[in-house]
Design an enzyme around this catalytic site. Structure first.
Site, PDB file in Angstrom:
ATOM      1  N   SER A   1       7.450  -2.770  -3.158  1.00  0.00           N
ATOM      2  CA  SER A   1       7.832  -1.396  -2.781  1.00  0.00           C
ATOM      3  C   SER A   1       9.345  -1.269  -2.615  1.00  0.00           C
ATOM      4  O   SER A   1       9.962  -0.350  -3.167  1.00  0.00           O
ATOM      5  CB  SER A   1       7.103  -0.966  -1.503  1.00  0.00           C
ATOM      6  OG  SER A   1       7.300  -1.900  -0.467  1.00  0.00           O
TER       7      SER A   1
ATOM      8  N   HIS B   1      -0.230  -5.878  -2.637  1.00  0.00           N
ATOM      9  CA  HIS B   1       0.856  -5.513  -1.712  1.00  0.00           C
ATOM     10  C   HIS B   1       0.244  -4.702  -0.555  1.00  0.00           C
ATOM     11  O   HIS B   1      -0.679  -5.164   0.100  1.00  0.00           O
ATOM     12  CB  HIS B   1       1.925  -4.757  -2.524  1.00  0.00           C
ATOM     13  CG  HIS B   1       3.215  -4.495  -1.809  1.00  0.00           C
ATOM     14  ND1 HIS B   1       3.603  -5.158  -0.680  1.00  0.00           N
ATOM     15  CD2 HIS B   1       4.241  -3.610  -2.089  1.00  0.00           C
ATOM     16  CE1 HIS B   1       4.794  -4.716  -0.290  1.00  0.00           C
ATOM     17  NE2 HIS B   1       5.200  -3.766  -1.119  1.00  0.00           N
TER      18      HIS B   1
ATOM     19  N   HIS C   1       1.394 -15.215   0.882  1.00  0.00           N
ATOM     20  CA  HIS C   1       2.639 -14.432   0.775  1.00  0.00           C
ATOM     21  C   HIS C   1       3.558 -15.096  -0.246  1.00  0.00           C
ATOM     22  O   HIS C   1       3.541 -16.311  -0.405  1.00  0.00           O
ATOM     23  CB  HIS C   1       3.347 -14.337   2.132  1.00  0.00           C
ATOM     24  CG  HIS C   1       4.312 -13.204   2.195  1.00  0.00           C
ATOM     25  ND1 HIS C   1       5.614 -13.317   1.769  1.00  0.00           N
ATOM     26  CD2 HIS C   1       4.151 -11.910   2.589  1.00  0.00           C
ATOM     27  CE1 HIS C   1       6.219 -12.150   1.925  1.00  0.00           C
ATOM     28  NE2 HIS C   1       5.347 -11.278   2.418  1.00  0.00           N
TER      29      HIS C   1
ATOM     30  N   ARG D   1       4.688 -10.446  11.973  1.00  0.00           N
ATOM     31  CA  ARG D   1       4.169  -9.074  12.092  1.00  0.00           C
ATOM     32  C   ARG D   1       2.665  -9.133  12.410  1.00  0.00           C
ATOM     33  O   ARG D   1       2.123  -8.272  13.092  1.00  0.00           O
ATOM     34  CB  ARG D   1       4.425  -8.289  10.792  1.00  0.00           C
ATOM     35  CG  ARG D   1       5.891  -8.201  10.417  1.00  0.00           C
ATOM     36  CD  ARG D   1       6.093  -7.600   9.037  1.00  0.00           C
ATOM     37  NE  ARG D   1       5.458  -8.396   7.997  1.00  0.00           N
ATOM     38  CZ  ARG D   1       5.374  -8.041   6.709  1.00  0.00           C
ATOM     39  NH1 ARG D   1       5.893  -6.877   6.322  1.00  0.00           N
ATOM     40  NH2 ARG D   1       4.794  -8.815   5.827  1.00  0.00           N
TER      41      ARG D   1
ATOM     42  N   ASP E   1      -1.021  -7.546   6.777  1.00  0.00           N
ATOM     43  CA  ASP E   1      -2.165  -6.681   6.471  1.00  0.00           C
ATOM     44  C   ASP E   1      -3.485  -7.183   7.048  1.00  0.00           C
ATOM     45  O   ASP E   1      -4.468  -6.444   7.092  1.00  0.00           O
ATOM     46  CB  ASP E   1      -2.297  -6.513   4.949  1.00  0.00           C
ATOM     47  CG  ASP E   1      -1.078  -5.845   4.361  1.00  0.00           C
ATOM     48  OD1 ASP E   1      -0.632  -4.845   4.946  1.00  0.00           O
ATOM     49  OD2 ASP E   1      -0.546  -6.333   3.345  1.00  0.00           O
TER      50      ASP E   1
HETATM   51  N1  CMX Z   1      -6.666 -15.704  -1.785  1.00  0.00           N
HETATM   52  C1  CMX Z   1      -6.980 -16.392  -2.910  1.00  0.00           C
HETATM   53  N2  CMX Z   1      -6.060 -16.895  -3.735  1.00  0.00           N
HETATM   54  C2  CMX Z   1      -4.779 -16.754  -3.391  1.00  0.00           C
HETATM   55  C3  CMX Z   1      -4.381 -16.092  -2.227  1.00  0.00           C
HETATM   56  C4  CMX Z   1      -5.386 -15.534  -1.417  1.00  0.00           C
HETATM   57  N3  CMX Z   1      -5.093 -14.835  -0.301  1.00  0.00           N
HETATM   58  N4  CMX Z   1      -3.037 -16.109  -2.149  1.00  0.00           N
HETATM   59  C5  CMX Z   1      -2.605 -16.741  -3.257  1.00  0.00           C
HETATM   60  N5  CMX Z   1      -3.644 -17.135  -4.003  1.00  0.00           N
HETATM   61  C6  CMX Z   1      -3.637 -17.758  -5.318  1.00  0.00           C
HETATM   62  C7  CMX Z   1      -2.890 -16.852  -6.300  1.00  0.00           C
HETATM   63  O1  CMX Z   1      -3.744 -15.816  -6.769  1.00  0.00           O
HETATM   64  C8  CMX Z   1      -2.473 -17.833  -7.345  1.00  0.00           C
HETATM   65  O2  CMX Z   1      -3.598 -18.113  -8.156  1.00  0.00           O
HETATM   66  P1  CMX Z   1      -3.457 -18.414  -9.740  1.00  0.00           P
HETATM   67  O3  CMX Z   1      -2.667 -19.683  -9.813  1.00  0.00           O
HETATM   68  O4  CMX Z   1      -4.854 -18.520 -10.201  1.00  0.00           O
HETATM   69  O5  CMX Z   1      -2.697 -17.249 -10.317  1.00  0.00           O
HETATM   70  C9  CMX Z   1      -2.164 -19.088  -6.523  1.00  0.00           C
HETATM   71  O6  CMX Z   1      -2.863 -18.934  -5.279  1.00  0.00           O
HETATM   72  C10 CMX Z   1      -0.679 -19.251  -6.235  1.00  0.00           C
HETATM   73  O7  CMX Z   1      -0.202 -18.058  -5.658  1.00  0.00           O
HETATM   74  P2  CMX Z   1       1.021 -18.089  -4.601  1.00  0.00           P
HETATM   75  O8  CMX Z   1       2.212 -18.610  -5.312  1.00  0.00           O
HETATM   76  O9  CMX Z   1       0.615 -18.774  -3.350  1.00  0.00           O
HETATM   77  O10 CMX Z   1       1.160 -16.541  -4.240  1.00  0.00           O
HETATM   78  P3  CMX Z   1       2.003 -15.409  -5.002  1.00  0.00           P
HETATM   79  O11 CMX Z   1       3.399 -15.469  -4.533  1.00  0.00           O
HETATM   80  O12 CMX Z   1       1.756 -15.468  -6.459  1.00  0.00           O
HETATM   81  O13 CMX Z   1       1.278 -14.092  -4.457  1.00  0.00           O
HETATM   82  C11 CMX Z   1       0.295 -12.702  -2.800  1.00  0.00           C
HETATM   83  C12 CMX Z   1       1.460 -13.649  -3.139  1.00  0.00           C
HETATM   84  C13 CMX Z   1       0.553 -12.034  -1.465  1.00  0.00           C
HETATM   85  C14 CMX Z   1       0.195 -11.619  -3.901  1.00  0.00           C
HETATM   86  C15 CMX Z   1      -1.011 -13.543  -2.737  1.00  0.00           C
HETATM   87  O14 CMX Z   1      -0.919 -14.473  -1.674  1.00  0.00           O
HETATM   88  C16 CMX Z   1      -2.261 -12.691  -2.563  1.00  0.00           C
HETATM   89  O15 CMX Z   1      -2.809 -12.222  -3.572  1.00  0.00           O
HETATM   90  N6  CMX Z   1      -2.731 -12.478  -1.291  1.00  0.00           N
HETATM   91  C17 CMX Z   1      -3.867 -11.603  -1.034  1.00  0.00           C
HETATM   92  C18 CMX Z   1      -3.432 -10.139  -1.099  1.00  0.00           C
HETATM   93  C19 CMX Z   1      -2.565  -9.783   0.087  1.00  0.00           C
HETATM   94  O16 CMX Z   1      -2.884 -10.056   1.235  1.00  0.00           O
HETATM   95  N7  CMX Z   1      -1.451  -9.107  -0.185  1.00  0.00           N
HETATM   96  C20 CMX Z   1      -0.570  -8.571   0.869  1.00  0.00           C
HETATM   97  C21 CMX Z   1       0.758  -9.316   0.983  1.00  0.00           C
HETATM   98  C22 CMX Z   1       1.649  -8.691   2.029  1.00  0.00           C
HETATM   99  C23 CMX Z   1       2.100  -7.336   1.586  1.00  0.00           C
HETATM  100  O17 CMX Z   1       2.887  -7.267   0.617  1.00  0.00           O
HETATM  101  O18 CMX Z   1       1.671  -6.330   2.150  1.00  0.00           O
END
Ligand code: CMX
Length: 434
Positions: free
Chosen positions: A240, A270, A317, A326, A372
């Site tokens: 964002s 996000h 994250h 937070r 979140d």
């Molecule tokens: N559940 C399952 N798998 C997860 C995960 C979760 N909560 N968090 C990361 N992973 C997975 C990723 O999907 C990725 O998988 P692939 O290798 O198959 O693509 C792997 O672990 C590595 O990811 P990462 O480097 O740890 O995380 P990223 O920096 O790529 O992504 C985020 C960060 C937040 C998008 C991810 O942790 C996620 O999808 N979390 C769940 C959604 C969420 O809570 N989002 C809110 C974040 C805060 C906000 O912005 O509001």
């Protein structure tokens, strides 16, 4: 001129030579090396943005203008009768880096009040939208529909020097910031309360007035103040904030820029994760029926989500490598105000179990909860059970930091953003050492 604008103008004058000096005398000093994994992987960890309003340390979490969350809440002047500070005082703080006095925070509150009337055509636009429209689509549309009000766009058309662009941007950002709570509350009441709109109360501060327009009693005013401040800023690399910075870098005004950022916030990876957390938890509790949510049952449900190829919402994250402060801040609120609430108990149980499950799966770099994971339970407790609304709350908060940043971007004359792309074939050549 308001005290805030005077102080900001002075800060901008003091800051400009620092940016000029860095560019002129140290412009060729290296900050980051970029790997192929970073080029393909969403520029993760590439240090290529400047943000002075906040800094996110992977282990410590966010600092607003150098202050941790508890330090920020402690330092800012409180709304009389409340445990939480004026959001308007936080706006002063994030813009200038100075902690305002009570009088200065109240001056901003009065200034916001004078700017808070939402043009009536915005209500017509929202009422014309299909009833099944997502609240985030409504929020983004409402913001964009007000673009015709932009002082920045008007002044730019008339021909304003680059050095002066921050002034109309500041005016636009204050105008927009002052209207967002009324728009958010309208969307909530229009969509989920049969259009029974509550008129604003000019005696109240931004957080108090938001709770009033939502139709929810104390301490929801404190929840609003806490919530908006906690979600305000997380550097500029998140989707964002980055979208807002990027769009603003084309000298688009803040209506265009914020609307774009809100669209990014609406993604489930996000801000929409707060909605997803509640959906996941409610589904889980429905399946559970009358049974106790034991650790084993929670573990099985989390594995089921992972095994079906989905993410556990609210966990992980891109930068953080520990529990999000937070999250902790909201958890402390829950422990004080709703310790025995069944939904909070389930959320706490997930906190106990999910990090271990994610570690066992071994994919997520950060198995800990983010902001979140904890925010929806508080909303639910105070009666906001329509979870598709939750990300709008995040959006009102996120506007604070990002609009402050946008004002500074114009003050420091940051150029249009334009990273360079390569083709896959070029990356293959680089990999072979060509
Ligand atoms: N559940 C399952 N798998 C997860 C995960 C979760 N909560 N968090 C990361 N992973 C997975 C990723 O999907 C990725 O998988 P692939 O290798 O198959 O693509 C792997 O672990 C590595 O990811 P990462 O480097 O740890 O995380 P990223 O920096 O790529 O992504 C985020 C960060 C937040 C998008 C991810 O942790 C996620 O999808 N979390 C769940 C959604 C969420 O809570 N989002 C809110 C974040 C805060 C906000 O912005 O509001």
């Amino acid at each position: 001129m308001s005290t805030l604008k005077k102080v900001l103008a002075q800060k901008i004058d003091e800051h400009r030579p620092r940016t000029t000096k860095l560019l002129k005398e140290h412009g060729d000093v290296k900050v980051s090396d970029v790997t192929i994994a970073q080029v393909i992987g969403g520029a993760r960890g590439v240090r290529c943005l400047v943000t002075d309003t906040s800094y996110l340390d992977p282990m410590e979490g966010i600092r607003f203008r150098g202050k941790t969350i508890p330090e920020t809440f402690e330092a800012l002047p409180k709304v009389p009768g409340s445990d939480y500070p004026y959001v308007e005082g936080f706006w002063y703080f994030i813009l200038t880096g100075d902690v305002p006095t009570l009088e200065q925070a109240q001056e901003v509150a009065a200034d916001f009040k004078a700017r808070s009337e939402v043009p009536s055509y915005v209500w017509d636009v929202l009422r014309a939208m299909s009833p099944d429209t997502h609240p985030m689509t409504m929020f983004s549309t409402a913001i964009l529909s007000m673009q015709r009000e932009s002082v920045f766009a008007k002044k730019y058309r008339e021909g304003l020097s680059k050095m002066e662009l921050w002034d109309p941007m500041y005016e636009d950002c204050c105008n927009l910031m002052a209207k967002l709570p009324t728009i958010g509350a309208f969307i909530y009441r229009h969509k989920f309360k049969n259009g029974d709109i509550v008129a604003p109360d000019p005696k109240l501060d931004l957080g108090g007035n938001f709770a009033h327009m939502m139709g929810i009693d104390h301490p929801y005013d404190d929840v609003a103040r806490m919530y908006f401040i906690l979600h305000s800023d997380h550097e500029s690399g998140n989707v964002s904030a980055h979208a807002i910075h990027l769009v603003g870098s084309a000298l688009s005004d803040c209506y265009y820029a914020l609307s774009a950022g809100i669209n990014g916030l609406a993604g489930p990876l996000h801000g929409l994760a707060n909605e997803e957390v509640l959906r996941w938890t409610q589904n889980f509790m429905e399946k559970l029926g009358d049974k106790e949510p034991t650790e084993d049952v929670v573990k099985d449900a989390l594995w089921e989500t992972l095994n079906s190829g989905q993410v556990i919402p609210g966990y992980g994250h891109a930068v953080l490598r520990k529990t999000d402060p937070r999250y902790t801040s909201q958890r402390e609120f829950c422990l004080k105000n709703l310790p025995d609430y069944p939904l909070f108990k389930v959320i706490s149980m997930i906190y106990k179990v999910a990090p271990g499950v994610l570690q066992e799966q071994g994919k997520a770099k950060n198995p800990w909860p983010n902001v979140d994971a904890q925010s929806g339970v508080i909303q639910w407790y105070y009666g906001v059970t329509d979870y598709s609304f939750y990300t709008v709350l995040f959006g009102i908060g996120r506007a604070i930091g990002t609009l402050a940043n946008l004002t500074w971007s114009r003050a420091l004359g940051y150029p249009i953003e334009r990273p360079k792309s390569l083709t896959t074939a070029m990356l293959e050549d680089i990999a072979k050492g060509k």
